[in-house]
Design an enzyme around this catalytic site. Structure first.
Site, PDB file in Angstrom:
ATOM      1  N   GLY A  39       0.873  -5.157   0.905  1.00 51.05           N
ATOM      2  CA  GLY A  39      -0.166  -5.381  -0.099  1.00 51.05           C
ATOM      3  C   GLY A  39       0.346  -6.082  -1.355  1.00 51.05           C
ATOM      4  O   GLY A  39      -0.442  -6.705  -2.074  1.00 51.05           O
ATOM      5  N   GLU A  71       3.483  -4.704   8.223  1.00 47.74           N
ATOM      6  CA  GLU A  71       2.493  -3.720   8.681  1.00 47.74           C
ATOM      7  C   GLU A  71       2.716  -3.300  10.128  1.00 47.74           C
ATOM      8  O   GLU A  71       2.569  -2.121  10.465  1.00 47.74           O
ATOM      9  CB  GLU A  71       1.068  -4.273   8.503  1.00 47.74           C
ATOM     10  N   GLU A 105       0.199  -9.581  -0.444  1.00 40.59           N
ATOM     11  CA  GLU A 105      -1.229  -9.936  -0.358  1.00 40.59           C
ATOM     12  C   GLU A 105      -1.856 -10.113  -1.741  1.00 40.59           C
ATOM     13  O   GLU A 105      -2.768 -10.916  -1.919  1.00 40.59           O
ATOM     14  CB  GLU A 105      -1.959  -8.880   0.475  1.00 40.59           C
ATOM     15  N   ALA A 123       0.848  -1.186   0.000  1.00 37.65           N
ATOM     16  CA  ALA A 123       0.000   0.000   0.000  1.00 37.65           C
ATOM     17  C   ALA A 123       0.886   1.239   0.000  1.00 37.65           C
ATOM     18  O   ALA A 123       1.974   1.233   0.580  1.00 37.65           O
ATOM     19  CB  ALA A 123      -0.882  -0.009   1.239  1.00 37.65           C
TER      20      ALA A 123
END
Ligand code: CAA
Length: 257
Positions: free
Chosen positions: A108, A131, A111, A63
Site C-alpha cells: 500500500g 501481496e 500504491e 497495509a
C-alpha cells in the site's frame, strides 16, 4: 493524528507520521491520510501537494498486516475500498501531486506513491508489491497503476515475485523520475513543486485531466475488479497462512486453497 500537514509557498506537504510501524496503514491511519489529502485538496492556498513519510526509513510499509490478518471477505472489501479512496483522492484532485519516497514503499505504500502524478525517491528507497507472499493480490491500485506505469511484463514480474525494486532500478524502469541522497530529497521535492506552482493553475488542472485521459478509462474498471479479487482472498487459507507467517516471523507455506 499520525499525519502532519504543512502549507508553505503554495506547496502542501503531507507527512505520514507513524514511525513505530514504518508508517503502515491501519484503518485509523487510512482515515487520517484520506482526511489530510481532502484538506489539502480543498485548501485554495495549496497549489501542489507533496506526500512523504517521516524519518529516513520508510515512506510506508503498506497495509497493516497485524490488522489485516483477521479480516473476512466483507471486511477485506471495505479495507480495499478505503485504500482505493486514498490513492484515488490523490489522482482525482485538481492539483499536481508529488510522492517524495524516503525509504520503504511496500504494498500500500507503493500504491500511495503510484497515486501521485510524479514520484521522486531517496537513494535508500525500496519499492515492492509483496501481496502474493501474504496470500492476497495487490488491492489498493497497484495491479492497475504499476502496470500502467512500467508496462505489463515488468509489472507481472514485480507482482508475481513480490521482489524488491531498489531506487536505481526504479529510476531505470520509470517508476520514479529522479533519485537523490536522502538529505536532499525534500529540498528537491520542493524545488520541483516551486517550478510547477509558478505556472498557470488553470492550465495545470487541464494538463492533469488530459494526461489521465490517456489511460483512465481502463484503470477505473480495472480498479473495481482488483478490489473484488482482493476481498475474495480474505476467504482463503492462503491469506490466513501468509499473514500469520509474517506476524510469527516465519516463511509461509501456502496450501493453495
Ligand atoms: N504491517 C504491520 N506492521 C508492520 C508492517 C506492516 N505492513 N511493516 C512493518 N511493520 C512493523 C513490524 O512488524 C515491526 O514491528 P515490531 O517491532 O512490533 O515487530 C516494525 O514495523 C518495524 O519493522 P521491521 O522490524 O520488520 O523492520 P525492518 O527494517 O527489519 O524491515 C520491512 C522493514 C522490510 C518493510 C518489513 O517491515 C516488512 O516486510 N514489512 C511488511 C511489508 C509488507 O509486506 N507490506 C505489504 C502489506 S500488504 C498490502 O499493503 C496490501 C495492499 O495492496 C493493500
Amino acid at each position: 493524528m499520525a499525519v502532519d500537514i504543512e502549507i508553505l509557498d503554495s506547496i502542501a506537504t503531507v507527512t505520514l507520521n507513524r514511525p513505530e510501524a514504518l508508517n503502515a496503514f491501519n484503518t485509523e491511519q487510512l482515515h487520517a491520510v484520506i482526511d489530510a489529502l481532502r484538506q489539502v485538496r480543498d485548501d485554495k492556498s495549496a497549489r501542489c501537494v507533496i506526500v512523504t513519510g517521516t524519518g529516513e526509513r520508510a515512506f510506508a510499509a503498506g497495509a497493516d498486516i497485524k490488522e489485516m490478518a483477521g479480516k473476512n471477505v466483507e471486511e477485506g472489501l471495505a479495507f480495499g475500498r478505503l485504500g482505493h479512496a486514498m490513492a484515488n483522492t490523490l489522482e482525482a484532485m485538481a492539483k499536481p501531486t508529488i510522492a517524495a519516497v524516503n525509504g520503504f514503499a511496500i504494498g500500500g505504500g507503493s500504491e500511495l506513491a503510484l497515486g501521485c502524478d510524479i514520484r521522486i525517491a531517496s537513494e535508500n528507497a525500496v519499492f515492492a508489491q509483496p501481496e502474493v507472499t501474504l496470500g492476497i493480490p495487490p488491492g489498493w491500485g497497484g495491479s492497475q497503476r504499476l502496470t500502467r506505469l512500467v508496462g505489463p511484463g515488468l509489472a507481472a514480474e514485480i507482482i508475481f515475485t513480490g521482489r524488491r525494486v531498489k531506487a536505481d532500478e526504479a529510476l531505470r524502469i520509470g517508476l520514479v523520475n529522479a533519485v537523490y541522497p536522502i538529505d536532499q530529497l525534500m529540498t528537491e521535492a520542493r524545488k520541483l513543486a516551486l517550478q510547477i506552482v509558478k505556472n498557470s493553475p488553470l492550465a495545470l488542472v487541464s494538463s492533469k485531466a488530459l494526461i489521465q485521459l490517456a489511460f483512465n478509462g481502463q484503470t477505473i474498471s480495472g480498479l473495481e475488479t482488483e478490489v473484488q479479487l482482493f476481498a475474495q482472498a480474505f476467504g482463503t487459507e492462503d491469506q490466513k497462512e501468509g499473514m500469520s507467517a509474517f506476524i510469527e516471523k516465519r516463511i509461509a507455506s501456502f496450501p493453495g486453497r
